[in-house]
Design an enzyme around this catalytic site. Structure first.
Site, mmCIF file in Angstrom:
data_model
loop_
_atom_site.group_PDB
_atom_site.id
_atom_site.type_symbol
_atom_site.label_atom_id
_atom_site.label_comp_id
_atom_site.label_asym_id
_atom_site.label_seq_id
_atom_site.Cartn_x
_atom_site.Cartn_y
_atom_site.Cartn_z
ATOM 1 C CG HIS A 36 -0.469 0.252 2.504
ATOM 2 N ND1 HIS A 36 0.849 0.196 2.875
ATOM 3 C CD2 HIS A 36 -1.121 0.623 3.616
ATOM 4 C CE1 HIS A 36 0.969 0.521 4.138
ATOM 5 N NE2 HIS A 36 -0.204 0.780 4.617
ATOM 6 C CG ASP B 8 -4.369 0.463 9.724
ATOM 7 O OD1 ASP B 8 -5.493 0.363 9.188
ATOM 8 O OD2 ASP B 8 -3.343 -0.024 9.240
#
Length: 81
Positions: free
Chosen positions: A1, A60
């Site tokens: 990512h 996150d």
């Protein structure tokens, strides 16, 4: 990512919504803790590593808290983090 060097735009969006969900609830203190970690961790990490590389939170950091505030059972997301 993708690696975000200055900021993660997803984290900014999620954080702005997380504070709206947390304000005035039992989750407000947990949000403030995550906010403090986001503010203080880069300086601490730079001091420990002796490196001035820019470090930013990614999406996150706030995801777990948002899932928790939405009432999503932890067993559905804890394996992710």
């Amino acid at each position: 990512h993708a690696i975000y060097t200055l900021s993660d735009p997803r984290a900014k969006i999620l954080k702005s919504n997380a504070i709206k969900l947390a304000e005035g609830t039992e989750f407000e203190a947990e949000f403030k803790l995550l906010d403090a970690v986001e503010r203080l961790a880069p300086e601490v990490i730079a001091e420990i590593k002796g490196d001035n590389k820019v470090i930013c939170a990614n999406v996150d950091l706030y995801s777990g808290l948002v899932y928790k505030m939405l009432g999503i059972p932890p067993e559905l997301y804890t394996p992710l983090f």
